[in-house]
Write a protein that holds these residues in place. Structure first.
Motif, short mmCIF file in Angstrom:
data_model
loop_
_atom_site.label_atom_id
_atom_site.label_comp_id
_atom_site.label_asym_id
_atom_site.label_seq_id
_atom_site.Cartn_x
_atom_site.Cartn_y
_atom_site.Cartn_z
N GLU A 382 34.66 78.01 11.15
CA GLU A 382 34.43 77.32 12.42
C GLU A 382 33.35 76.27 12.16
N SER A 405 34.93 83.91 8.74
CA SER A 405 35.39 85.30 8.71
C SER A 405 36.20 85.48 7.43
N GLU A 420 31.50 88.37 7.25
CA GLU A 420 31.45 87.33 8.27
C GLU A 420 30.07 86.69 8.23
N CYS A 633 36.68 84.70 15.60
CA CYS A 633 36.87 84.30 14.20
C CYS A 633 37.49 85.44 13.40
N ASP A 636 41.11 85.24 13.86
CA ASP A 636 41.71 84.13 13.10
C ASP A 636 42.13 84.58 11.70
#
Length: 655
Positions: A382, A405, A420, A633, A636
């Protein structure tokens, strides 16, 4: 009072029919639901505040936003001064209303300064007008906007000599101080009138300004002389008068439909959030093409993947997939991959024939799989590009990687949410800490690394360049790591391709696989629901609690169930992510500054990061937003794992 404002003028330029639908609560407007629109504005208020500091002692006209006459009268009073600087000056005349970002008056000599949270390089002579002397499409709305402002001002004050400028971030400049982007912050409006706190009193305190301006006076004059037209059949002044009358009288323009405009039309009702509202899109095609329910249910050409021939065929009266042929789309097939036209033809054929079977090049997929090393790593970043730099020697709009992540898929099918990273501290430039954390996450084996689309490779290239210019002690080690897991961009002066260069799951989907449920889209937000609804294996597996399916999570409980299935249809997992302030009372939520309800897409994540950076919120609110970002995340990268399991794993022939 129905007046033609700047925003309505720009909307009319897109399509005059939109003036009938806008601000009408009976009609759906998907832009109202689009979190990317808010994300695009992040940092824009900082550029505006910094721009005002270039013109000190200006007077801000604020409040009473919908009292056009009052705002205009306040401006008139200020303009009685021989010399004055006004922020948000307002002009109302003959059904037209505009507000200017910055107005500098010295007698009858006027500078009209439009502030944009965009960027430019001073030596680019073709930023607005290309070498062919055509106005660049991306700048057209902004330039016509300034021309409209000048037109209204000139109606009010015919004797004025108006020069026009656009002020924005100058990418050739570097910040000369640290934490430039923390000098302008948002606080509770109860504490001050605007809700914006400036931590500096003069431009000198910001160091060397990273803003610059471009003189566009001559371009505005060319617009007024109709040397540049927005629509080939409508000159500048006629467009103003037409839009004004249409909006004033709430009249439908009956402007001809076009492929490009109607494809992007926001006045459509969906099957989810706004199905009870009217569709402007449907009304246009009902009125102009006499479409009935039969035609609206017929598969049309608007959603065909990357359909560049759409405009020509639409102009020839070809609206529906059933009327297309291999020749009309220019079908080209290649043995080694799905070409763009082949994917288009698959989409067309399958939809016309109600064929929901999946196309998969099994042999091609197996060749790819044979090149992969276990354990498999799935990563997602991100990121943000902030207008004002974090640190000294950084430029405007440098890439900022604030979160990743990482899932690992082991050969025995075990799935671990392994790592993460997130930066939620305001004013901290995270990129070098980010890349160290990524190195620690991926540096323990030689397993294949997967990304989805180009984004992660682009970000690693950006951090590579930042490291080259840095004084980080471990920069050489970090640069070597980046070179190992990525490849250089085409325009890079330094070339490399790593031994563990990330595999692009998006490219593999495009080359070897087509699921009709995606409607041609390769977005992970479309591919994931399609994969889930097409796979009995995934439905059975992910409708069980996490602790029963050989999977770990850092942000969800062991009892969490990823899938909700109703009538054999899987609810999109992104829609099931919990609200940010799920367990807070209404009173507590009312006091939040972020005004974020949920984070379920990249735009919302970008918005949330912007709020963390620029808003003086309580730590409890920071923690809640951080938790929601981590959940989003994680999903994702788990989504990538799910797509791999359904599409690309060794079970591909069975699921």
């Amino acid at each position: 009072m129905r007046v033609l404002s700047k925003s309505r003028f720009k909307l009319g330029l897109e399509c005059p029919n939109k003036l009938f639908y806008t601000n009408n609560k009976e009609y759906a407007n998907t832009k109202n639901e689009d979190s990317f629109l808010e994300a695009l504005a992040q940092g824009g208020f900082q550029v505006e505040e910094l721009a005002r500091m270039h013109y000190p002692n200006g007077i801000l006209i604020e409040g009473n936003d919908w009292d056009y006459q009052l705002l205009s009268n306040q401006t008139k009073e200020l303009l009685k001064e021989e010399n004055v600087i006004i922020y948000e000056a307002a002009f109302l005349v003959d059904g037209l209303f505009i507000r200017t970002d910055i107005l500098v008056k010295k007698g009858n000599n006027i500078e009209l300064i439009e502030v944009k949270s965009k960027s430019f390089t001073p030596d680019d002579d073709y930023i607005f007008i290309g070498k062919s002397r055509k106005m660049l499409a991306g700048w057209k709305p902004y330039l016509f906007d300034v021309a409209f402002q000048k037109y209204v001002m000139q109606l009010c004050y015919p004797d004025w000599d108006i020069k026009s400028f656009i002020m924005m971030a100058d990418k050739s400049k570097k910040a000369s101080i640290d934490s430039l982007n923390q000098l302008f912050r948002i606080s509770n409006k109860e504490d001050n009138r605007t809700g914006i706190i400036k931590k500096v009193n003069s431009l000198n305190e910001t160091g060397n300004s990273v803003l610059g301006r471009k003189n566009i006076t001559d371009i505005i004059a060319e617009i007024e002389l109709n040397k540049h037209l927005y629509h080939s059949n409508l000159d500048f002044k006629k467009s103003i008068n037409l839009f004004k009358e249409l909006y004033k009288n709430n009249e439908y323009a009956n402007w001809p439909t076009t492929f490009s405009a109607c494809k992007k039309c926001e006045f459509k009702s969906s099957n989810k959030t706004n199905q009870d509202l009217k569709s402007g899109f449907r009304e246009c095609f009902s009125k102009q093409h006499n479409w009935k329910e039969k035609e609206f249910n017929e598969p049309n050409t608007f959603d065909i993947y990357d359909f560049r021939k759409g405009t020509k065929l639409f102009d020839e009266g070809v609206f529906f997939k059933k009327d297309l042929t291999e020749d009309s789309i220019g079908l080209k097939e290649e043995a080694e991959k799905l070409t763009t036209s082949h994917r288009q033809w698959l989409q067309i054929e399958k939809e016309v024939n109600n064929d929901d079977t999946i196309y998969a090049d099994i042999e091609g997929l197996k060749k790819e799989i044979d090149n992969w090393n276990y354990p498999l790593h799935f990563i997602d970043f991100e990121t943000s590009t902030v207008a004002l730099p974090f640190n000294k020697n950084l430029r405007p709009y440098e890439q900022t990687a604030f979160q990743f992540s990482h899932h690992i898929y082991y050969e025995d099918g075990t799935i671990e949410h392994a790592n993460e990273y997130i930066n939620n501290i305001a004013g901290v430039f995270p990129n070098f800490e980010f890349i160290r954390a990524l190195q620690n996450a991926l540096g323990n084996d030689n397993g294949t690394i997967f990304r989805y689309s180009h984004h992660e490779n682009t970000i690693l290239n950006a951090i590579y360049v930042q490291l080259l210019d840095s004084n980080e002690k471990d920069k050489d080690d970090l640069i070597t790591f980046i070179e190992n897991i990525s490849h250089s961009k085409r325009d890079s002066t330094i070339k490399w391709q790593g031994e563990r260069d990330m595999v692009d799951l998006w490219e593999i989907e495009k080359r070897y696989y087509y699921n009709p449920i995606t409607k041609g889209s390769n977005s992970i937000k479309a591919v994931l629901p399609a994969s889930l609804n097409s796979s009995k294996y995934l439905k059975e597996k992910y409708s069980k609690p996490i602790n029963e399916i050989k999977i770990t999570s850092k942000n969800f409980s062991k009892e969490h169930i990823w899938l909700e299935i109703e009538n054999d249809i899987v609810k999109n997992p992104y829609e099931m992510l919990p609200p940010v302030f799920q367990d807070w009372s209404e009173d507590e939520i009312e006091k939040t500054l972020s005004e974020i309800e949920g984070i379920a897409d990249g735009g919302a994540a970008l918005t949330a990061y912007g709020k963390l950076q620029y808003t003086d919120m309580e730590q409890a609110e920071v923690d809640k937003i951080t938790s929601a970002l981590l959940k989003y995340c994680e999903l994702d990268t788990l989504a990538m794992v799910m797509i791999f399991e359904q599409t690309l794993s060794r079970k591909v022939c069975k699921v």
